[in-house]
Design an enzyme around this catalytic site. Structure first.
Site, PDB file in Angstrom:
ATOM      1  N   ARG A  55       0.787  -1.224   0.000  1.00 23.23           N
ATOM      2  CA  ARG A  55       0.000   0.000   0.000  1.00 23.23           C
ATOM      3  C   ARG A  55       0.820   1.276   0.000  1.00 23.23           C
ATOM      4  NH1 ARG A  55      -3.628  -3.399   2.277  1.00 23.23           N
ATOM      5  NH2 ARG A  55      -1.753  -4.464   2.888  1.00 23.23           N
ATOM      6  N   THR A  56       1.785   1.355   0.922  1.00 24.16           N
ATOM      7  CA  THR A  56       2.482   2.628   1.107  1.00 24.16           C
ATOM      8  C   THR A  56       3.272   3.010  -0.143  1.00 24.16           C
ATOM      9  OG1 THR A  56       2.598   2.133   3.449  1.00 24.16           O
ATOM     10  CG2 THR A  56       4.010   3.902   2.667  1.00 24.16           C
ATOM     11  N   LYS A  83      23.883  -1.699   6.462  1.00 24.71           N
ATOM     12  CA  LYS A  83      22.850  -0.666   6.332  1.00 24.71           C
ATOM     13  C   LYS A  83      23.418   0.740   6.205  1.00 24.71           C
ATOM     14  CE  LYS A  83      18.993  -3.107   8.120  1.00 24.71           C
ATOM     15  NZ  LYS A  83      18.451  -3.713   9.311  1.00 24.71           N
ATOM     16  N   ARG A 105      11.504   4.023   3.234  1.00 22.74           N
ATOM     17  CA  ARG A 105      11.105   3.002   4.213  1.00 22.74           C
ATOM     18  C   ARG A 105      12.315   2.141   4.490  1.00 22.74           C
ATOM     19  NH1 ARG A 105       5.904  -0.879   4.597  1.00 22.74           N
ATOM     20  NH2 ARG A 105       5.080   1.143   5.229  1.00 22.74           N
ATOM     21  N   HIS A 135       5.671   6.166  11.395  1.00 26.32           N
ATOM     22  CA  HIS A 135       5.086   6.088  10.056  1.00 26.32           C
ATOM     23  C   HIS A 135       4.094   7.262   9.953  1.00 26.32           C
ATOM     24  CE1 HIS A 135       3.625   4.541   6.415  1.00 26.32           C
ATOM     25  NE2 HIS A 135       3.221   3.337   6.766  1.00 26.32           N
TER      26      HIS A 135
HETATM   27  C1  NCD Z   1       2.069  -0.948   8.357  1.00 26.47           C
HETATM   28  C2  NCD Z   1       3.552  -0.768   8.322  1.00 26.47           C
HETATM   29  O1  NCD Z   1       4.226  -1.173   7.374  1.00 26.47           O
HETATM   30  O2  NCD Z   1       4.028  -0.197   9.279  1.00 26.47           O
HETATM   31  N1  NCD Z   1       1.437  -1.026   7.159  1.00 26.47           N
HETATM   32  C3  NCD Z   1       1.301   0.057   6.328  1.00 26.47           C
HETATM   33  O3  NCD Z   1       2.185   0.842   6.108  1.00 26.47           O
HETATM   34  N2  NCD Z   1       0.097   0.230   5.774  1.00 26.47           N
HETATM   35  C4  NCD Z   1       1.628  -1.924   9.369  1.00 26.47           C
HETATM   36  C5  NCD Z   1       2.054  -3.358   9.273  1.00 26.47           C
HETATM   37  O4  NCD Z   1       2.992  -3.724   8.599  1.00 26.47           O
HETATM   38  O5  NCD Z   1       1.380  -4.149   9.945  1.00 26.47           O
END
Ligand code: NCD
Length: 316
Positions: A55-56, A83, A105, A135
């Site tokens: 999604r993100t 890293k 990310r 986040h």
């Molecule tokens: C979350 C994340 O990656 O922190 N999901 C997201 O970004 N929509 C939560 C998760 O991974 O459970």
């Protein structure tokens, strides 16, 4: 707004409300046949994802493209460099490519801060999830969804609204960013989970905590369920998945104890049958799919405000 969005704590109440009201304007684009604006034409947004995401990543990509920015997707998974090194090398590459914004990310908490404050890049840095830390754009899209549903936009926003955040708070960057932002917006947050999954020092977050889901949920305006992040767990944090679901899962029986207006949220990805049952996830109270739609509008607003979209637009 500050130049970077690294933490929900970077946002004052005015900043957060500006993002929400900008997102509200941009949200209407989602319903139009042509979803594009020229606001960020000629600007470059790099999506730098060292950790899995559905999604993100897609959401940031859609947001940047709808504002006519050029988008470069960089999935760094599988790098054998340590890293620190890989982040620096990658940063120098991005700088050489002329990135205006870097959406990052990373599995390590603090990586976006390192990128923003190291002097390696001149661009704006947006934290799209760092380890178990933060986040912030997820918190903004959640706040936006709450705002729309609780219908209080004109009457004090989320002031005094009650939100329960339930489950694996310990490993959740979503929970931390939401707790910070919802507090900034005047909402009352209760974190609910087993003692093993509530972080040490959580008292300092300025929120309530509870181990008793049944006692909390009838009183709240929204229930935000969290995924149990097994990939971040080494030991046993609860006896069995079945026991976890029995005590901390949201099922039809528990949903029946909510007030009529209460909504059910989840940042995704969901593990159906673990923290939430399928009937709840697919029920009328669930706004989980809408959270995804709202995510694009909120990320458009963030990119627009950070990159000074209004200036570049007026220069054209
Ligand atoms: C979350 C994340 O990656 O922190 N999901 C997201 O970004 N929509 C939560 C998760 O991974 O459970």
């Amino acid at each position: 707004m500050k130049r970077h969005l690294l933490s929900a704590a970077d946002l004052s109440r005015d900043d957060a409300e500006l993002v929400l009201s900008t997102a509200a304007e941009l949200r209407s684009l989602a319903d139009r046949p042509i979803k594009k604006l020229p606001a960020l034409r000629g600007r470059t947004v790099v999506n730098l994802f060292f950790e899995d995401s559905t999604r993100t990543r897609i959401s940031f990509e859609a947001a940047a493209k709808r504002l006519s920015a050029d988008v470069i997707n960089f999935a760094a998974k599988g790098s054998s460099l340590s890293k620190g090194e890989s982040l620096k090398d990658t940063a120098l590459t991005l700088e050489a490519m002329g990135a205006d914004a870097v959406v990052v990310r990373h599995g390590a908490s603090g990586a976006p801060h390192r990128l923003a404050h190291s002097g390696w890049v001149r661009s704006s840095v947006v934290n799209a999830g760092d380890g178990t830390h933060e986040h912030p754009t997820q918190a903004l899209l959640d706040a936006f969804t709450l705002w729309r549903h609780l219908g209080e936009e004109k009457r004090g926003g989320l002031e005094g609204r009650r939100v329960a955040i339930v489950g694996d708070v310990l490993h959740s960057r979503v929970a931390r960013s939401n707790a910070l932002l919802l507090k900034t917006l005047g909402a009352e947050v209760t974190l609910v989970g087993p003692p093993t999954l509530l972080p040490v020092g959580v008292e300092e977050w300025g929120v309530e905590t509870s181990y008793d889901l049944d006692a909390v949920i009838p009183k709240v305006d929204a229930v935000m369920m969290l995924r149990v992040q097994r990939e971040r767990m080494q030991g046993g944090f609860f006896p069995t998945p079945r026991e976890y679901s029995r005590r901390y899962g949201l099922d039809g029986r528990r949903m029946a104890t909510l007030q009529d207006h209460t909504i059910v949220m989840h940042p995704g990805p969901m593990v159906r049958g673990m923290e939430i049952t399928a009937d709840v996830a697919d029920s009328d109270r669930s706004v989980i799919v809408e959270q995804v739609t709202n995510g694009v509008a909120v990320r458009m607003a963030v990119l627009y405000l950070l990159l000074g979209g209004s200036e570049s637009e007026s220069n054209e």
